[in-house]
Design a protein around this motif. Sequence first.
Motif, PDB file in Angstrom:
ATOM      1  N   THR A   1       0.811  -1.228   0.000  1.00  0.00           N
ATOM      2  CA  THR A   1       0.000   0.000   0.000  1.00  0.00           C
ATOM      3  C   THR A   1       0.835   1.264   0.000  1.00  0.00           C
ATOM      4  O   THR A   1       0.319   2.338  -0.311  1.00  0.00           O
ATOM      5  CB  THR A   1      -0.933   0.015   1.227  1.00  0.00           C
ATOM      6  OG1 THR A   1      -0.131  -0.094   2.414  1.00  0.00           O
ATOM      7  CG2 THR A   1      -1.916  -1.159   1.163  1.00  0.00           C
ATOM      8  N   SER A   2       2.111   1.162   0.340  1.00  0.00           N
ATOM      9  CA  SER A   2       2.958   2.359   0.371  1.00  0.00           C
ATOM     10  C   SER A   2       4.412   1.942   0.198  1.00  0.00           C
ATOM     11  O   SER A   2       4.732   0.748   0.169  1.00  0.00           O
ATOM     12  CB  SER A   2       2.778   3.114   1.695  1.00  0.00           C
ATOM     13  OG  SER A   2       3.168   2.295   2.786  1.00  0.00           O
ATOM     14  N   GLY A   3       5.285   2.928   0.096  1.00  0.00           N
ATOM     15  CA  GLY A   3       6.701   2.645  -0.077  1.00  0.00           C
ATOM     16  C   GLY A   3       7.538   3.850   0.295  1.00  0.00           C
ATOM     17  O   GLY A   3       7.003   4.931   0.574  1.00  0.00           O
ATOM     18  N   PRO A   4       8.858   3.706   0.307  1.00  0.00           N
ATOM     19  CA  PRO A   4       9.749   4.818   0.660  1.00  0.00           C
ATOM     20  C   PRO A   4       9.777   5.882  -0.426  1.00  0.00           C
ATOM     21  O   PRO A   4       9.319   5.648  -1.551  1.00  0.00           O
ATOM     22  CB  PRO A   4      11.111   4.137   0.799  1.00  0.00           C
ATOM     23  CG  PRO A   4      11.022   2.931  -0.067  1.00  0.00           C
ATOM     24  CD  PRO A   4       9.599   2.483  -0.001  1.00  0.00           C
ATOM     25  N   PRO A   5      10.328   7.061  -0.133  1.00  0.00           N
ATOM     26  CA  PRO A   5      10.458   8.112  -1.152  1.00  0.00           C
ATOM     27  C   PRO A   5      11.263   7.615  -2.352  1.00  0.00           C
ATOM     28  O   PRO A   5      12.245   6.894  -2.193  1.00  0.00           O
ATOM     29  CB  PRO A   5      11.186   9.239  -0.413  1.00  0.00           C
ATOM     30  CG  PRO A   5      10.942   8.977   1.033  1.00  0.00           C
ATOM     31  CD  PRO A   5      10.839   7.506   1.181  1.00  0.00           C
ATOM     32  N   LEU A   6      10.842   8.023  -3.537  1.00  0.00           N
ATOM     33  CA  LEU A   6      11.494   7.549  -4.757  1.00  0.00           C
ATOM     34  C   LEU A   6      11.433   8.616  -5.832  1.00  0.00           C
ATOM     35  O   LEU A   6      10.373   9.211  -6.074  1.00  0.00           O
ATOM     36  CB  LEU A   6      10.821   6.262  -5.260  1.00  0.00           C
ATOM     37  CG  LEU A   6      11.314   5.687  -6.598  1.00  0.00           C
ATOM     38  CD1 LEU A   6      12.784   5.289  -6.495  1.00  0.00           C
ATOM     39  CD2 LEU A   6      10.464   4.495  -7.000  1.00  0.00           C
ATOM     40  N   VAL A   7      12.569   8.853  -6.456  1.00  0.00           N
ATOM     41  CA  VAL A   7      12.643   9.767  -7.600  1.00  0.00           C
ATOM     42  C   VAL A   7      12.894   8.922  -8.843  1.00  0.00           C
ATOM     43  O   VAL A   7      13.941   8.283  -8.977  1.00  0.00           O
ATOM     44  CB  VAL A   7      13.782  10.797  -7.430  1.00  0.00           C
ATOM     45  CG1 VAL A   7      13.912  11.653  -8.683  1.00  0.00           C
ATOM     46  CG2 VAL A   7      13.524  11.674  -6.222  1.00  0.00           C
ATOM     47  N   THR A   8      11.905   8.875  -9.743  1.00  0.00           N
ATOM     48  CA  THR A   8      12.039   8.070 -10.948  1.00  0.00           C
ATOM     49  C   THR A   8      11.008   8.531 -11.966  1.00  0.00           C
ATOM     50  O   THR A   8      10.299   9.520 -11.733  1.00  0.00           O
ATOM     51  CB  THR A   8      11.875   6.568 -10.626  1.00  0.00           C
ATOM     52  OG1 THR A   8      12.267   5.805 -11.758  1.00  0.00           O
ATOM     53  CG2 THR A   8      10.450   6.235 -10.243  1.00  0.00           C
TER      54      THR A   8
END
Length: 593
Positions: free
Chosen positions: A326-333
Amino acid sequence: MSSTAADGTIHLVTIAITTEQDIFALRRSGKAAAEALGVERQDQVRLATALSELGRDLLGSSDLRVALSTGQGTQPVLRAALHWADGPGPGDESLRAASRLVQVHHEGHSRSLLIEQQLTAGAQTAESVQRARDLLVQQNGGSVLEDARAQTSDLIAALEESRAQREELRRLNEELEETNRGVVALYSELSEELEETNRGVVALYAELDEKSHQLRVASEAKTRFWANVSHELRTPVNSVVGLARLLLDPDSGELDEEQRRQISLISSSGHTLLALVDELLDVAKAESGRLEPHMAQIDLRAVLGQLRGTLKGYGAQDEVDLSVATSGPPLVTDEVMLTRILRNLLSNALKFTEHGTVSLDVEADDGPGGNHVVFTVADTGIGIPEAEQQQIFEEFYQVRGPHQRGRPGTGLGLPYARRLTELLGGSLVLTSGPGTGTQVTVRLPAGPAPDDVGAGPPTHSPVLATLVTVDDDEAFRDTIRPVLEQLAGQVAEVGEGGQAIATVRTERPDAVLLDLHMPDLDGYAVLAGLAADPELRGTPVVVVTSAPAGSLDKERLAHARAVLDKSTLSLAQLVSAFGDVDSPRTAGEEDSE
């Protein structure tokens, strides 16, 4: 008598030089001592000649005497020390002549000089010293004639040795010349072979360059072929899909059950073919380098929710439990590329899993190689044999077997997913085994901190105060709801196109998000109704659709601010589309302050 000094020097004999006869005795004594101590014959003559030359030059000096001894240092030596009380000393010519034969040590006006003859290691033994003393004793006496004969004998021996050496030198020179001729011939042969090898290497490199060029040309031709064929297929396939949709429309006339089933089959096959065309186009773009990732901070919660809603009911859903994080860590992509990667992997897992589970887990990995986000797609499906785990990443390759029945596919999903992962700077690794399921791990760099990203953080203040979304697909509304809650402070959902205009008139929202294809009243009609109403025509409308861009009626969409693809819809796209909308409520709140 001989004696041994503390430094290892052994005195052999001392000879007083007063007459010419003494010079002969000195010559014989020096030669005898050298012979006893193992000095080579030629060096014996050298030493004897040097003693004779210097002794004759110093003859007439008062108290002239010569002491013969041996010394044991780093290397044993035979020494001849000449001392005199007065007199002019040795002449320069005598010193130069003697120095050419042996080592001579003499300092300026010193009344002594030292001659040294190197001995071989181990030459200074008790036996050799005793032998030297015995020979020196035998040298006492002797006539001038005997001395002359001895010198003549030495000269003849030296000449004979010199002749033998010249002969040996001549023979060595001949051998050297023969060797040189062989070396030159070998060098010439090797040079020719090397030159031939170099020509072969150059030809091989030229052939490799030509083959590489041919492969590049073939690859480019293949990519162009895919792209051209895909574009050419889009128009007829869109026509088939569009006509099927029109025939299935309730307003198009009555159809019996068999006709409706057949037309539904046409529509389903058309959508499958259209998906294949889209995959071909995506792969062609990736191979041609026309796919450029657009990095931005993304909201993983929205991406994962969209995947969960999109894949609901895919595959043998009744027998398979789909679990998506349902969620995840911060990600730049690139959000679009990431969505395509995960959708391909999940749809593959669902396709080949008949019962059990398919899961997508997300976790942070802050290791020595930097911060990463790891996506793991695991299933309990049929698995892949180890021998084919590399081939499945080749375009169009599919593992053959009965499991393929009823599971259409192109063999492009995994190659495309890996290509996109590499474009994002990550890696895709697959582990599997027959009957044990499959696990695919996608590892992506987390990117810079949110404050360093130009696109802004994933969560921010709502752009809109109110938003009306019109879509008949409940699953899509569930999927997009988390994204819209970040876009607007208040969201009103409408599930039928026929209620859209009334709801907009009642809610007076800042903007409308409108689905294009709905069964009762489609988006074209809703858009036309809003444009015709003087009070509502100013409301910004963004259209969302899963239909290909080539099938859209652009003239009827002129009132829409933007048209976005449902499959890749993201918060960043919506913010960009609605970013400059003035919110009346926000303005009013500011005025009231």
